[in-house]
Design an enzyme around this catalytic site. Structure first.
Site, PDB file in Angstrom:
ATOM      1  N   LYS A   1      76.452  34.404  62.065  1.00 37.93           N
ATOM      2  CA  LYS A   1      75.854  35.057  63.228  1.00 37.93           C
ATOM      3  C   LYS A   1      75.006  34.081  64.051  1.00 37.93           C
ATOM      4  O   LYS A   1      74.593  33.031  63.547  1.00 37.93           O
ATOM      5  CB  LYS A   1      75.014  36.251  62.754  1.00 37.93           C
TER       6      LYS A   1
ATOM      7  N   TYR B   1      82.340  46.442  65.772  1.00 40.96           N
ATOM      8  CA  TYR B   1      81.265  47.321  65.300  1.00 40.96           C
ATOM      9  C   TYR B   1      81.438  48.743  65.822  1.00 40.96           C
ATOM     10  O   TYR B   1      80.446  49.437  66.086  1.00 40.96           O
ATOM     11  CB  TYR B   1      79.903  46.745  65.705  1.00 40.96           C
TER      12      TYR B   1
ATOM     13  N   PHE C   1      70.268  51.216  67.480  1.00 40.15           N
ATOM     14  CA  PHE C   1      70.089  49.760  67.510  1.00 40.15           C
ATOM     15  C   PHE C   1      71.294  49.026  68.087  1.00 40.15           C
ATOM     16  O   PHE C   1      71.276  47.801  68.200  1.00 40.15           O
ATOM     17  CB  PHE C   1      69.768  49.223  66.103  1.00 40.15           C
TER      18      PHE C   1
ATOM     19  N   ARG D   1      81.693  39.746  49.554  1.00 36.96           N
ATOM     20  CA  ARG D   1      80.727  40.830  49.806  1.00 36.96           C
ATOM     21  C   ARG D   1      79.591  40.766  48.787  1.00 36.96           C
ATOM     22  O   ARG D   1      78.432  40.974  49.122  1.00 36.96           O
ATOM     23  CB  ARG D   1      81.399  42.205  49.714  1.00 36.96           C
TER      24      ARG D   1
ATOM     25  N   THR E   1      72.750  44.848  53.281  1.00 36.70           N
ATOM     26  CA  THR E   1      72.640  44.640  54.731  1.00 36.70           C
ATOM     27  C   THR E   1      71.253  44.128  55.130  1.00 36.70           C
ATOM     28  O   THR E   1      71.143  43.183  55.920  1.00 36.70           O
ATOM     29  CB  THR E   1      72.950  45.970  55.467  1.00 36.70           C
TER      30      THR E   1
ATOM     31  N   ARG F   1      72.101  36.755  51.861  1.00 31.67           N
ATOM     32  CA  ARG F   1      71.057  37.445  52.630  1.00 31.67           C
ATOM     33  C   ARG F   1      69.727  37.452  51.874  1.00 31.67           C
ATOM     34  O   ARG F   1      68.662  37.315  52.475  1.00 31.67           O
ATOM     35  CB  ARG F   1      71.522  38.870  52.955  1.00 31.67           C
TER      36      ARG F   1
HETATM   37  P1  IDP Z   1      77.088  45.074  56.850  1.00 32.99           P
HETATM   38  O1  IDP Z   1      76.990  43.895  57.795  1.00 32.99           O
HETATM   39  O2  IDP Z   1      76.252  44.873  55.615  1.00 32.99           O
HETATM   40  O3  IDP Z   1      78.519  45.452  56.541  1.00 32.99           O
HETATM   41  P2  IDP Z   1      76.974  47.405  58.643  1.00 32.99           P
HETATM   42  O4  IDP Z   1      76.384  48.734  58.257  1.00 32.99           O
HETATM   43  O5  IDP Z   1      78.443  47.298  58.814  1.00 32.99           O
HETATM   44  O6  IDP Z   1      76.416  46.334  57.577  1.00 32.99           O
HETATM   45  O7  IDP Z   1      76.240  46.971  59.986  1.00 32.99           O
HETATM   46  C1  IDP Z   1      76.720  45.889  60.748  1.00 32.99           C
HETATM   47  C2  IDP Z   1      75.535  45.081  61.249  1.00 32.99           C
HETATM   48  O8  IDP Z   1      74.700  45.904  62.096  1.00 32.99           O
HETATM   49  C3  IDP Z   1      74.596  44.607  60.143  1.00 32.99           C
HETATM   50  O9  IDP Z   1      75.056  43.429  59.508  1.00 32.99           O
HETATM   51  C4  IDP Z   1      73.303  44.382  60.907  1.00 32.99           C
HETATM   52  O10 IDP Z   1      73.340  43.146  61.641  1.00 32.99           O
HETATM   53  C5  IDP Z   1      73.334  45.535  61.910  1.00 32.99           C
HETATM   54  N1  IDP Z   1      72.613  46.701  61.401  1.00 32.99           N
HETATM   55  C6  IDP Z   1      73.049  47.627  60.492  1.00 32.99           C
HETATM   56  N2  IDP Z   1      72.116  48.559  60.273  1.00 32.99           N
HETATM   57  C7  IDP Z   1      71.068  48.224  61.073  1.00 32.99           C
HETATM   58  C8  IDP Z   1      69.771  48.828  61.298  1.00 32.99           C
HETATM   59  O11 IDP Z   1      69.401  49.861  60.729  1.00 32.99           O
HETATM   60  N3  IDP Z   1      68.965  48.189  62.206  1.00 32.99           N
HETATM   61  C9  IDP Z   1      69.336  47.064  62.862  1.00 32.99           C
HETATM   62  N4  IDP Z   1      70.529  46.474  62.681  1.00 32.99           N
HETATM   63  C10 IDP Z   1      71.385  47.052  61.795  1.00 32.99           C
HETATM   64 MG    MG Z   2      79.967  46.287  57.801  1.00 38.46          MG
END
Ligand code: IDP
Ligand code: MG
Length: 162
Positions: free
Chosen positions: A17, A57, A65, A93, A99, A110
């Site tokens: 990223k 996404y 957000f 993963r 996350t 992470r």
């Molecule tokens: P992941 O990347 O662990 O698969 P996802 O739920 O698919 O998680 O979300 C994609 C991306 O969106 C996350 O990696 C993060 O950058 C962002 N994200 C997810 N949930 C939140 C949140 O609650 N606040 C801010 N950003 C979020």
């Molecule tokens: Mg995801």
């Protein structure tokens, strides 16, 4: 998509990223994948735009957000990668961690390298099915390379390679 090195191997898709580019962590993240034994079958720098991010996404478009996530993912170019290995999707993963970096276990990418829920170092495909979709979304056919690394016979036992 081209076939993988062996029938038993999977490919998964990663995005380093913009915050990872900004913080100079590119080498450290790639180093972890290489040390683990994953093979880079595709890698390039690209500038993401709203169109591709709305596809990538799509499951988050309604979340509050999402505008911030879009801005964050377009802040600089990213590095996209395709990694190959046995059970590569699940392995990557679990290396990635939860996350939210503050909740991610120590030892994960992470958990070790971040403090944020949004600026969480990498994207990694969450299923074999999504990995195929994402690789095809971000790479052209000719940008994925199939080769057999010399290290493979030391990385896997014979029954793990077919
Ligand atoms: P992941 O990347 O662990 O698969 P996802 O739920 O698919 O998680 O979300 C994609 C991306 O969106 C996350 O990696 C993060 O950058 C962002 N994200 C997810 N949930 C939140 C949140 O609650 N606040 C801010 N950003 C979020
Ligand atoms: Mg995801």
């Amino acid at each position: 998509m081209k076939s993988t090195i062996f029938q038993s191997m999977e490919q998964t898709f990663i995005i380093l990223k913009p915050s990872t580019i900004q913080r100079g962590l590119v080498g450290q993240v790639i180093d972890r994948f290489q040390k683990k034994g994953l093979i880079i079958t595709g890698i390039k720098m690209m500038q993401l735009d709203e169109k591709i991010l709305r596809e990538h996404y799509a499951h988050l478009i309604e979340r509050p957000f999402f505008p911030d996530l879009l801005r964050s993912m377009m802040a600089t170019p990213v590095i996209v990668m395709c990694l190959c290995g046995k059970d590569a999707v699940e392995v990557v993963r679990s290396m990635t961690g939860a996350t939210n970096c503050r909740k991610a276990a120590p030892g994960t990418i992470r958990g070790d390298l971040g403090m944020s829920g949004q600026e969480n170092i990498i994207h990694a495909s969450d299923s074999v099915e999504n990995a195929v979709i994402e690789i095809n979304r971000f790479f052209r056919h000719e940008e994925i390379f199939t080769y057999r690394p010399l290290t493979f016979t030391a990385t896997y036992s014979p029954d793990e390679i077919d």
